[in-house]
Every structure is written in structure tokens, then in C-alpha cells.
Design an enzyme around this catalytic site. Structure first.
Site, PDB file in Angstrom:
ATOM      1  N   ARG A 170       9.304  12.871   7.403  1.00  0.00           N
ATOM      2  CA  ARG A 170       9.773  11.318   7.328  1.00  0.00           C
ATOM      3  C   ARG A 170      11.092  11.464   6.426  1.00  0.00           C
ATOM      4  O   ARG A 170      11.763  10.378   6.223  1.00  0.00           O
ATOM      5  CB  ARG A 170       8.693  10.490   6.894  1.00  0.00           C
ATOM      6  CG  ARG A 170       8.051  10.827   5.680  1.00  0.00           C
ATOM      7  CD  ARG A 170       7.153   9.871   5.228  1.00  0.00           C
ATOM      8  NE  ARG A 170       6.342  10.409   4.241  1.00  0.00           N
ATOM      9  CZ  ARG A 170       5.459   9.511   3.403  1.00  0.00           C
ATOM     10  NH1 ARG A 170       5.146   8.174   3.778  1.00  0.00           N
ATOM     11  NH2 ARG A 170       4.983  10.082   2.414  1.00  0.00           N
ATOM     12  N   ARG A 197      13.444 -15.703  -2.661  1.00  0.00           N
ATOM     13  CA  ARG A 197      14.018 -14.777  -1.743  1.00  0.00           C
ATOM     14  C   ARG A 197      14.639 -15.698  -0.505  1.00  0.00           C
ATOM     15  O   ARG A 197      14.778 -14.970   0.604  1.00  0.00           O
ATOM     16  CB  ARG A 197      12.957 -13.889  -1.161  1.00  0.00           C
ATOM     17  CG  ARG A 197      12.137 -13.115  -2.058  1.00  0.00           C
ATOM     18  CD  ARG A 197      12.901 -11.842  -2.286  1.00  0.00           C
ATOM     19  NE  ARG A 197      12.646 -10.998  -3.409  1.00  0.00           N
ATOM     20  CZ  ARG A 197      13.220  -9.853  -3.744  1.00  0.00           C
ATOM     21  NH1 ARG A 197      14.505  -9.639  -3.622  1.00  0.00           N
ATOM     22  NH2 ARG A 197      12.480  -9.014  -4.587  1.00  0.00           N
TER      23      ARG A 197
HETATM   24  C1  LIG Z   1      18.699 -11.643  -5.466  1.00  0.00           C
HETATM   25  C2  LIG Z   1      17.773 -10.586  -5.738  1.00  0.00           C
HETATM   26  C3  LIG Z   1      18.657  -9.543  -6.269  1.00  0.00           C
HETATM   27  C4  LIG Z   1      17.555  -8.542  -6.865  1.00  0.00           C
HETATM   28  N1  LIG Z   1      18.303  -7.403  -7.200  1.00  0.00           N
HETATM   29  C5  LIG Z   1      17.553  -6.309  -7.839  1.00  0.00           C
HETATM   30  C6  LIG Z   1      18.172  -5.159  -8.243  1.00  0.00           C
HETATM   31  O1  LIG Z   1      19.469  -4.947  -7.976  1.00  0.00           O
HETATM   32  N2  LIG Z   1      17.314  -4.249  -9.114  1.00  0.00           N
HETATM   33  C7  LIG Z   1      15.919  -4.314  -8.884  1.00  0.00           C
HETATM   34  O2  LIG Z   1      15.375  -3.407  -9.646  1.00  0.00           O
HETATM   35  N3  LIG Z   1      15.331  -5.511  -8.778  1.00  0.00           N
HETATM   36  C8  LIG Z   1      16.213  -6.454  -8.337  1.00  0.00           C
HETATM   37  N4  LIG Z   1      15.755  -7.703  -7.951  1.00  0.00           N
HETATM   38  C9  LIG Z   1      14.192  -7.749  -7.931  1.00  0.00           C
HETATM   39  C10 LIG Z   1      13.756  -8.542  -9.007  1.00  0.00           C
HETATM   40  O3  LIG Z   1      14.206  -8.108 -10.284  1.00  0.00           O
HETATM   41  C11 LIG Z   1      12.107  -8.871  -9.142  1.00  0.00           C
HETATM   42  O4  LIG Z   1      11.545  -7.510  -9.453  1.00  0.00           O
HETATM   43  C12 LIG Z   1      11.542  -9.195  -8.120  1.00  0.00           C
HETATM   44  O5  LIG Z   1      12.125 -10.120  -7.404  1.00  0.00           O
HETATM   45  C13 LIG Z   1      10.093  -9.545  -8.343  1.00  0.00           C
HETATM   46  O6  LIG Z   1       9.943 -10.934  -8.612  1.00  0.00           O
HETATM   47  P1  LIG Z   1       9.375 -11.312 -10.030  1.00  0.00           P
HETATM   48  O7  LIG Z   1       9.950 -10.445 -11.104  1.00  0.00           O
HETATM   49  O8  LIG Z   1       9.192 -12.884 -10.025  1.00  0.00           O
HETATM   50  O9  LIG Z   1       7.848 -10.946  -9.963  1.00  0.00           O
HETATM   51  P2  LIG Z   1       6.372 -10.971  -9.121  1.00  0.00           P
HETATM   52  O10 LIG Z   1       5.945  -9.695  -9.232  1.00  0.00           O
HETATM   53  O11 LIG Z   1       6.707 -11.890  -8.026  1.00  0.00           O
HETATM   54  O12 LIG Z   1       5.762 -11.955 -10.320  1.00  0.00           O
HETATM   55  C14 LIG Z   1       5.830 -13.331 -10.379  1.00  0.00           C
HETATM   56  C15 LIG Z   1       5.874 -13.748 -11.658  1.00  0.00           C
HETATM   57  O13 LIG Z   1       4.970 -13.412 -12.746  1.00  0.00           O
HETATM   58  C16 LIG Z   1       5.416 -12.971 -13.877  1.00  0.00           C
HETATM   59  N5  LIG Z   1       5.085 -11.661 -14.252  1.00  0.00           N
HETATM   60  C17 LIG Z   1       4.687 -10.723 -13.418  1.00  0.00           C
HETATM   61  N6  LIG Z   1       4.536  -9.477 -14.069  1.00  0.00           N
HETATM   62  C18 LIG Z   1       5.132  -9.766 -15.378  1.00  0.00           C
HETATM   63  C19 LIG Z   1       5.424  -8.688 -16.392  1.00  0.00           C
HETATM   64  N7  LIG Z   1       5.244  -7.633 -16.218  1.00  0.00           N
HETATM   65  N8  LIG Z   1       5.794  -9.424 -17.477  1.00  0.00           N
HETATM   66  C20 LIG Z   1       6.216 -10.533 -17.397  1.00  0.00           C
HETATM   67  N9  LIG Z   1       5.925 -11.675 -16.507  1.00  0.00           N
HETATM   68  C21 LIG Z   1       5.552 -11.073 -15.231  1.00  0.00           C
HETATM   69  C22 LIG Z   1       6.756 -13.565 -13.912  1.00  0.00           C
HETATM   70  O14 LIG Z   1       7.200 -14.864 -14.210  1.00  0.00           O
HETATM   71  C23 LIG Z   1       7.112 -13.365 -12.512  1.00  0.00           C
HETATM   72  O15 LIG Z   1       8.288 -14.193 -12.296  1.00  0.00           O
HETATM   73  C24 LIG Z   1      16.193  -8.776  -7.213  1.00  0.00           C
HETATM   74  C25 LIG Z   1      15.732  -9.849  -6.746  1.00  0.00           C
HETATM   75  C26 LIG Z   1      16.396 -10.911  -5.842  1.00  0.00           C
HETATM   76  C27 LIG Z   1      15.622 -11.889  -5.595  1.00  0.00           C
END
Ligand SMILES: Cc1cc2nc3c(=O)[nH]c(=O)nc-3n(C[C@H](O)[C@H](O)[C@H](O)COP(=O)(O)OP(=O)(O)OC[C@H]3O[C@@H](n4cnc5c(N)ncnc54)[C@H](O)[C@@H]3O)c2cc1C
Length: 241
Positions: A170, A197
Site C-alpha cells: 500500500r 471546515r
Molecule cells: C483551513 C485549515 C488549514 C489547516 N492547515 C494545517 C496545516 O497546514 N498543517 C497542520 O498541521 N494542520 C493544519 N490544519 C489543522 C488545524 O491546525 C487543527 O489541527 C485541526 O483543524 C483540528 O482542529 P482543532 O485544533 O480545533 O482541534 P479539535 O481536535 O477539533 O479540538 C476541538 C477544540 O478542543 C480544544 N483542544 C483540543 N485539544 C487541545 C489541546 N491539546 N490543547 C488545547 N486545546 C485543545 C481546542 O479549543 C480545539 O479547537 C488546518 C486546518 C484548517 C481548517
């Protein structure tokens, strides 16, 4: 193309939200009362009106805790490994993903791979809302991509037939390879995932995926996800403070 199906979900989810949230403000346990008693202080002539007024109030106030009680399980079919990687970054959801160690990919045809619009359209929208013209002719793009994907499946098949374990073969497969999965998430986290998203700077496939999730969620929790869509979708993420 990715397809989302509703699996199972908490029944009467908005009733559950109301009971849990009203319990925050009641002397007695809300679980010993009828919904009529629980919602007595809330404005509205009918139970439905009261539930709607209360839930809208919670959503607009950002009182999110009660929305963590209802959960939904969704079946996701035919997403690319690109989108799988993006979706599974969300830590407050639970996933089961079809295993490339056990499931053979030998039967895939180029038609089964996830085909980005820019592979067949003459122009596409850019992340900042502009238009990007694509200069390489459509026929040439299709020839290049289908040729590559057919070749990749042929190589994969030869390796597997030659004794290479599927889990190793894979590694030659592209990120456009389709994969199925199951996702379980609570209503609060689902709103958050849909919120961040859904916009132009999220990629087209995950935007398509969350728009299908939103439609399913609106049938499941119409007041909550209806209010969220109309009043809050423009907020980038609702879980962060
Ligand atoms: C347009 C776009 C572009 C992106 N580009 C990239 C990229 O280039 N590279 C990359 O690596 N990622 C990228 N991401 C991913 C982004 O950084 C997040 O990791 C991902 O969207 C998960 O969302 P979230 O952090 O809100 O976490 P979720 O896991 O959905 O958690 C929800 C919420 O819980 C809280 N939370 C959860 N865990 C923690 C923690 N450990 N510490 C503090 N608060 C926490 C936060 O408030 C978080 O918003 C991108 C996302 C988007 C939407």
C-alpha cells in the site's frame, strides 16, 4: 465522491440538551421531573416553543456543555486519504478506518480514485476566492492522471501477487486512494468541525464532507444546527474560548 450516511444517534437529542442544561439551574434533579416542569420558567406557549427558545438561547450564549451529551455516528464512504488526514486531526471525535493492511486494493480502477475538480475543469476557485485558470488541456490532465493511477494499481497488484504483504504494498498508493470510515462525535464537537471546515480556505473535499454532515445534523437536531447554521457558521470554530 465522498458520501456521508447517518448511522445511529442519540434519540430525542434536543430534549436531552434541555434536561441537562435546565438541571444547571434547578434545586431538584431534572431527571425526577417532567419536561413541562423542567421548562416552566422558559418563554413560550407550547413545549416545542419553549425548547426552541431555550436551545437558541444556549447556542447564542455559547453555553456548549449540554451539547456534549447527544452523539451521532456517521458512515463515511469514498473519502481520499488527504481528507482522512484532515478529518482525523479532530481529537474530539472517534474514528474507525478501513484498514489497508487487510483490505486489498487490487480491484481499484482509476475511476475509483478521488478526482479533484482541477483535474477536469478549466478553472477553479482559489482559497482566497479568486479564479485560477488551468492551462494544461483537460484531455492531457486526464490522460496523465488515469495513466499514473492505473500503473500504480498494476504495481500494487504485482507486488501483492509476488508475496509482498498488503500492508507494505500500500505504500505505493496515492493520497487519492478512497477509504471508508465510521465517525462518532458529540453535537458540540460536530458544530466545531463543521464551522472550521466549511470555508473557502478549507479544501473542497472536506467542505463537501461537512456540508453533508450539516444536512444530516439539521435533521437530527433541527433547532440546534438550524440556529448554528443561520447565526454562527461564520465563526471559525466554536469550542475555543
Ligand atoms: C483551513 C485549515 C488549514 C489547516 N492547515 C494545517 C496545516 O497546514 N498543517 C497542520 O498541521 N494542520 C493544519 N490544519 C489543522 C488545524 O491546525 C487543527 O489541527 C485541526 O483543524 C483540528 O482542529 P482543532 O485544533 O480545533 O482541534 P479539535 O481536535 O477539533 O479540538 C476541538 C477544540 O478542543 C480544544 N483542544 C483540543 N485539544 C487541545 C489541546 N491539546 N490543547 C488545547 N486545546 C485543545 C481546542 O479549543 C480545539 O479547537 C488546518 C486546518 C484548517 C481548517
Amino acid at each position: 465522491m465522498v458520501l456521508v450516511r447517518k448511522g445511529v444517534a442519540t434519540p430525542n437529542p434536543e430534549r436531552l440538551v434541555c434536561i441537562a442544561a435546565r438541571g444547571d439551574y434547578m434545586k431538584d434533579s431534572p431527571w425526577t421531573k417532567s419536561l413541562e416542569e423542567i421548562l416552566k420558567p422558559i418563554k413560550g406557549d407550547t413545549i416545542e416553543e419553549k425548547m426552541e427558545n431555550f436551545i437558541v438561547q444556549l447556542v447564542l450564549a455559547g453555553h456548549w456543555g449540554p451539547f456534549e451529551h447527544p452523539t451521532i455516528t456517521l458512515g463515511i464512504e469514498g473519502m481520499s486519504r488527504v481528507t482522512l488526514a484532515q478529518l482525523t486531526r479532530h481529537r474530539l471525535a472517534t474514528f474507525d478506518i478501513q484498514s489497508g493492511r487487510f483490505v486489498s486494493l487490487k480491484r481499484l480502477t482509476p475511476h475509483d480514485f478521488i478526482w479533484p475538480p482541477s483535474f477536469s475543469q478549466d478553472s477553479v476557485k482559489t482559497r482566497d476566492g479568486g479564479i485560477r485558470e488551468i492551462t494544461i488541456p483537460k484531455e492531457k490532465r486526464e490522460e496523465l492522471v488515469t495513466g499514473l493511477w492505473q500503473k500504480v494499481v498494476d504495481v500494487y497488484s504485482s507486488l501483492v501477487e509476488g508475496g509482498v504483504p498488503k500492508e507494505d504494498a500500500r505504500y505505493v498508493m496515492p493520497t487519492a486512494t478512497p477509504v471508508n470510515g465510521t465517525m462518532t462525535v458529540n453535537a458540540r464537537s460536530l458544530m466545531h468541525i463543521i464551522a472550521i471546515r466549511s470555508f473557502g480556505d478549507a479544501q473542497w473535499e472536506i467542505r463537501d464532507l461537512v456540508s453533508q454532515m450539516l444536512n444530516i445534523a439539521k435533521e437530527w437536531m433541527p433547532i440546534t444546527f438550524g440556529t448554528f447554521e443561520k447565526r454562527l457558521m461564520s465563526k471559525r470554530g466554536i469550542l475555543a474560548p
